[in-house]
Design an enzyme around this catalytic site. Structure first.
Site, PDB file in Angstrom:
ATOM      1  N   HIS A 120       0.810  -1.223   0.000  1.00  0.00           N
ATOM      2  CA  HIS A 120       0.000   0.000   0.000  1.00  0.00           C
ATOM      3  C   HIS A 120       0.841   1.269   0.000  1.00  0.00           C
ATOM      4  O   HIS A 120       0.340   2.338   0.335  1.00  0.00           O
ATOM      5  CB  HIS A 120      -0.948  -0.002   1.199  1.00  0.00           C
ATOM      6  CG  HIS A 120      -2.004  -1.077   1.128  1.00  0.00           C
ATOM      7  ND1 HIS A 120      -2.819  -1.419   2.177  1.00  0.00           N
ATOM      8  CD2 HIS A 120      -2.370  -1.883   0.102  1.00  0.00           C
ATOM      9  CE1 HIS A 120      -3.650  -2.398   1.811  1.00  0.00           C
ATOM     10  NE2 HIS A 120      -3.381  -2.708   0.560  1.00  0.00           N
ATOM     11  N   THR A 189      -3.803  -8.446  10.833  1.00  0.00           N
ATOM     12  CA  THR A 189      -4.613  -7.921   9.724  1.00  0.00           C
ATOM     13  C   THR A 189      -5.992  -8.559   9.756  1.00  0.00           C
ATOM     14  O   THR A 189      -6.123  -9.740  10.061  1.00  0.00           O
ATOM     15  CB  THR A 189      -3.934  -8.138   8.350  1.00  0.00           C
ATOM     16  OG1 THR A 189      -4.863  -7.768   7.318  1.00  0.00           O
ATOM     17  CG2 THR A 189      -3.468  -9.553   8.137  1.00  0.00           C
TER      18      THR A 189
HETATM   19  P1  NAD Z   1      -6.424  -4.259   9.195  1.00  0.00           P
HETATM   20  O1  NAD Z   1      -7.497  -4.528   8.211  1.00  0.00           O
HETATM   21  O2  NAD Z   1      -5.107  -4.867   8.961  1.00  0.00           O
HETATM   22  O3  NAD Z   1      -7.070  -4.566  10.730  1.00  0.00           O
HETATM   23  C1  NAD Z   1      -6.345  -4.499  11.924  1.00  0.00           C
HETATM   24  C2  NAD Z   1      -6.318  -5.884  12.578  1.00  0.00           C
HETATM   25  O4  NAD Z   1      -5.350  -5.896  13.594  1.00  0.00           O
HETATM   26  C3  NAD Z   1      -7.662  -6.306  13.209  1.00  0.00           C
HETATM   27  O5  NAD Z   1      -7.991  -7.608  12.785  1.00  0.00           O
HETATM   28  C4  NAD Z   1      -7.355  -6.305  14.730  1.00  0.00           C
HETATM   29  O6  NAD Z   1      -8.050  -7.338  15.403  1.00  0.00           O
HETATM   30  C5  NAD Z   1      -5.879  -6.565  14.732  1.00  0.00           C
HETATM   31  N1  NAD Z   1      -5.150  -6.037  15.859  1.00  0.00           N
HETATM   32  C6  NAD Z   1      -5.293  -4.829  16.469  1.00  0.00           C
HETATM   33  N2  NAD Z   1      -4.359  -4.684  17.428  1.00  0.00           N
HETATM   34  C7  NAD Z   1      -3.614  -5.811  17.435  1.00  0.00           C
HETATM   35  C8  NAD Z   1      -2.495  -6.254  18.185  1.00  0.00           C
HETATM   36  N3  NAD Z   1      -1.927  -5.489  19.138  1.00  0.00           N
HETATM   37  N4  NAD Z   1      -1.979  -7.459  17.920  1.00  0.00           N
HETATM   38  C9  NAD Z   1      -2.517  -8.255  16.952  1.00  0.00           C
HETATM   39  N5  NAD Z   1      -3.580  -7.892  16.222  1.00  0.00           N
HETATM   40  C10 NAD Z   1      -4.110  -6.678  16.449  1.00  0.00           C
HETATM   41  O7  NAD Z   1      -6.034  -2.837   9.248  1.00  0.00           O
HETATM   42  P2  NAD Z   1      -6.999  -1.616   9.116  1.00  0.00           P
HETATM   43  O8  NAD Z   1      -6.823  -0.861  10.351  1.00  0.00           O
HETATM   44  O9  NAD Z   1      -8.363  -2.077   8.750  1.00  0.00           O
HETATM   45  O10 NAD Z   1      -6.382  -0.857   7.848  1.00  0.00           O
HETATM   46  C11 NAD Z   1      -6.577  -1.211   6.513  1.00  0.00           C
HETATM   47  C12 NAD Z   1      -5.437  -0.608   5.685  1.00  0.00           C
HETATM   48  O11 NAD Z   1      -5.246   0.774   6.000  1.00  0.00           O
HETATM   49  C13 NAD Z   1      -4.102  -1.187   6.011  1.00  0.00           C
HETATM   50  O12 NAD Z   1      -3.943  -2.400   5.428  1.00  0.00           O
HETATM   51  C14 NAD Z   1      -3.155  -0.052   5.567  1.00  0.00           C
HETATM   52  O13 NAD Z   1      -3.024   0.016   4.186  1.00  0.00           O
HETATM   53  C15 NAD Z   1      -3.870   1.142   6.045  1.00  0.00           C
HETATM   54  N6  NAD Z   1      -3.409   1.496   7.390  1.00  0.00           N
HETATM   55  C16 NAD Z   1      -2.048   1.460   7.673  1.00  0.00           C
HETATM   56  C17 NAD Z   1      -1.600   1.737   8.956  1.00  0.00           C
HETATM   57  C18 NAD Z   1      -0.114   1.676   9.231  1.00  0.00           C
HETATM   58  O14 NAD Z   1       0.695   1.789   8.329  1.00  0.00           O
HETATM   59  N7  NAD Z   1       0.295   1.477  10.488  1.00  0.00           N
HETATM   60  C19 NAD Z   1      -2.512   2.057   9.956  1.00  0.00           C
HETATM   61  C20 NAD Z   1      -3.892   2.108   9.631  1.00  0.00           C
HETATM   62  C21 NAD Z   1      -4.312   1.809   8.356  1.00  0.00           C
END
Ligand code: NAD
Length: 246
Positions: A120, A189
């Protein structure tokens, strides 16, 4: 300490190729909110889908730019957590690890991972909104998108927005790795966003063991051969210790 099943330890030690797919959950413990977590402060009244899209940028470029500037500051102030470090450690002790991330924060690289496939993009880079070529430009403190020095169009962050295709090279490389791996780890994820979610299906079709590491159940949980229901930092730290015999 997360309990790591013996068959996972053995599968990883035997594997010649392992794929690790990461999502926003891996960076949550570095203080970077996932999209599905409540938006903080100023941004609480917006949905990310209304800020992270080409239409949103066309409608209100300054709003979208300022949201990204805020996210960039969060990322710059954050440090890799134990999950990032454990993932980098796993790649040092196992042969043939391919790390594919949906995160745009660059924390895997800062934790020492090399060859990271960024599906991404990366929030710290910029590109021209007209021709998508990368633009090297200082953006600290800017409150509106600068103009591209080549053509004058607005500069945008080099990330994949909702409704946009992922970079072709990154996708093809990730798909090849998924098709040919023996173990596929899906870490932090929700595994619902295509095409990243499709990588697990490719891996399974190729006979790989599917492992989910997530603190909550996801749409992919029921297809997993093994689930480590714990935070990414605890589970990945325990995993690297178990595989290295520690
Ligand atoms: P995502 O679809 O990957 O969902 C987050 C997942 O992480 C959920 O299933 C949740 O249960 C899990 N989770 C939360 N905290 C956790 C932990 N401490 N340990 C293990 N699992 C945990 O991500 P999203 O928030 O739906 O974002 C979608 C897209 O948006 C991403 O793939 C990315 O492209 C972008 N995004 C990137 C970032 C970043 O770079 N850090 C942050 C937010 C969104």
């Amino acid at each position: 300490m997360t309990r790591i099943p013996e068959r996972l330890i053995e599968a990883l030690r035997r594997a010649r190729r392992t794929v690790i797919l990461t999502g926003a959950g891996v960076s949550a413990e570095s203080g970077i909110p996932t999209f599905r977590d409540a938006q903080a402060g100023l941004w609480a009244r917006y949905r990310p889908e209304d800020l992270a899209s080409r239409e949103a940028f066309q409608r209100d470029p300054e709003l979208v730019w300022q949201w990204y500037q805020w996210r960039r500051e969060l990322v710059a102030a954050a440090a890799p957590n134990r999950a990032h470090l454990a993932i980098a450690g796993l790649a040092r002790i196992l042969p043939g690890v391919t790390l594919v991330t949906q995160n745009v924060d660059g924390l895997h690289q800062r934790a020492g991972s090399g060859g990271v496939i960024e599906l991404h993009g990366n929030i710290q880079r910029n590109r021209c909104s007209a021709d998508d070529e990368l633009v090297e430009i200082a953006t600290t403190g800017s409150v509106k998108p600068p103009n591209c020095p080549r053509c004058g169009a607005k500069v945008r962050p080099d990330v994949v927005w909702f409704g946009e295709p992922v970079p072709k090279n990154a996708l093809v490389t990730a798909q090849f790795a998924a098709e040919h791996c023996e173990v596929f780890l899906s870490v932090g994820t929700s595994a619902v966003v295509l095409p990243a979610a499709g990588l697990a299906h490719l891996a399974r079709a190729g006979g790989a063991m599917l492992v989910e590491v997530n603190s909550a159940a996801t749409a992919a949980s029921e297809n997993a051969d093994l689930v480590l229901r714990d935070s990414a930092s605890s589970a990945m730290t325990a995993l690297v210790q178990a595989v290295s015999g520690g």
